[in-house]
Design an enzyme around this catalytic site. Structure first.
Site, PDB file in Angstrom:
ATOM      1  N   HIS A 155      -5.440  -6.725 -47.340  1.00 17.34           N
ATOM      2  CA  HIS A 155      -6.004  -8.033 -47.017  1.00 17.34           C
ATOM      3  C   HIS A 155      -7.306  -8.236 -47.777  1.00 17.34           C
ATOM      4  CE1 HIS A 155      -7.689  -5.113 -44.190  1.00 17.34           C
ATOM      5  NE2 HIS A 155      -8.766  -5.886 -44.086  1.00 17.34           N
ATOM      6  N   ARG A 194     -10.803   0.393 -50.615  1.00 13.44           N
ATOM      7  CA  ARG A 194     -10.689  -0.786 -51.470  1.00 13.44           C
ATOM      8  C   ARG A 194      -9.663  -0.560 -52.570  1.00 13.44           C
ATOM      9  NH1 ARG A 194     -15.760   0.349 -49.997  1.00 13.44           N
ATOM     10  NH2 ARG A 194     -16.842  -1.242 -48.755  1.00 13.44           N
TER      11      ARG A 194
END
Length: 396
Positions: A262, A281
């Protein structure tokens, strides 16, 4: 009245830290708190007891994590301590997103425990920028929009993305489209794009950005063009093309489980989550990207994020989160003459107007902690508040 170690057994006012990241708004949190802008981008207002940025009990001087640890039975209650240990299991944030965040993913508890231990064993310090696991907890989270809020939530339908890729000119993009149409193709494409050598990745990203610039009327390419303004050479642009763009209106909510990729793109939202800072990340960031661990955590399936419909309950709107005991968020519209029970342990945040919990007055942007011993606490005022407790709350 006090608990066994002299802690008050009534609600206490909190002073809450602000985290500054490049993607944050320079004005939103300052306006929420009724103070001048700091001159820096302010991204997140943290309300809770996570040791990375704990709230402070106003007038007491102790951080909320130390305050809770001073008497867990009084502050949390026996059921919460038995289920989660002597720590506040939830965290509440305000997100002020002016620029796109990184594409990221969060671990399960088992993955967090293993990852934390592995990085400890490797000698990676907790404050090392290369550290992926800051604690041993999972980080399921939900966003509830306060303004129009844009996000990339999970992978989109591979067939729909394949059509777009097969219309491109670069052979790597065309080939990825063909792979997406096969069983397990989504995982193979993601793994290839995240493990390409830097030169080859730069070539494919450059081709994608050029293609998108020429075809920006197509929504997918328009998104790539927009993201490329901030991250022109980032391989996260390739992943963004695979993801589902969602727009939330104020009051709408989405829950993001472990393993679901997301990225939040714009807007202001309330974000309840388990008390963790474990963020891995995958792209759209200058920060450390642990591609191998991201690939290990990802769920390679379309969707994954869950749209959450609020349920009316006695003057409140509850946002139930599936299978997460740490979180029960409530939106509470307040008007003169109405009171709403808010037994602890609970965080209370006012986002509009003013309210009071016991003797604690809360202006817009301010928050309180209600301990478990304050079983008769009520919320009153004129405005809108959010409260966060655990799903173990048996008073509902």
């Amino acid at each position: 009245m006090a608990g066994q170690l002299g802690l008050p057994v009534v609600a206490v006012l909190l002073d809450n830290p602000v985290r500054s990241y490049a993607w944050g708004s320079p004005t939103v949190i300052a306006e929420l708190l009724g103070r001048p802008p700091s001159g820096q981008p302010e991204a997140e207002l943290w309300i809770g007891a996570h040791p990375g940025s704990p709230s402070t009990v106003a007038g007491d001087g102790r951080s909320l994590d130390r305050y809770v640890a001073g008497d867990p039975a009084a502050t949390l209650g026996a059921a919460v301590v038995e289920r989660f240990g002597p720590r506040l299991p939830f965290l509440l944030k305000i997100l002020a997103v002016a620029r796109p965040l990184s594409i990221q993913v969060h671990p399960t508890i088992d993955q967090a425990v293993a990852g934390f231990a592995a990085e400890d064993a490797a000698g990676v310090a907790l404050d090392d920028p290369r550290r992926s696991y800051r604690d041993r907890n999972h980080k399921p989270e939900m966003v509830v929009a306060l303004t129009e809020f844009e996000a990339l939530l999970g992978f989109d339908d591979p067939g729909a993305v394949a059509e777009v890729l097969e219309s491109c000119e670069h052979p790597d993009l065309v080939g990825a489209g063909a792979v997406l149409r096969t069983a397990g193709g989504l995982e193979r494409v993601v793994r290839r794009w995240l493990t390409l050598g830097d030169d080859q990745a730069a070539d494919v990203v450059t081709a994608l950005v050029a293609e998108a610039s020429a075809r920006r009327d197509d929504p997918r390419f328009g998104l790539v063009t927009r993201l490329a303004q901030d991250y022109p050479h980032d391989r996260g642009l390739l992943l963004a093309l695979l993801m589902r763009l969602v727009r939330l209106a104020p009051g709408e909510a989405a829950f993001v489980p472990a393993g679901v990729p997301h990225a939040y793109l714009s807007g202001v939202a309330v974000e309840p989550q388990a008390s963790s800072d474990n963020t891995l990340r995958a792209g759209l960031t200058p920060k450390h990207v642990d591609a191998a661990e991201v690939l290990n955590l990802l769920r390679y399936e379309p969707g994954g994020a869950v749209m959450v419909t609020p349920k009316p309950a006695g003057g409140e709107e509850l946002y139930p989160v599936p299978d997460v005991d740490e979180l029960l968020l409530s939106r509470v519209p307040l008007s003169e003459g109405t009171t709403v029970p808010v037994p602890g342990p609970r965080l209370v945040l006012v986002v509009d107007g003013t309210a009071a919990v016991g003797d604690v007055t809360l202006r817009r942007g301010h928050a309180a902690f209600v301990p478990a011993t304050d079983t008769d606490a009520t919320l009153r005022g004129d405005g809108v508040a959010f409260t966060l407790t655990t799903a173990l709350d048996t008073t509902r």
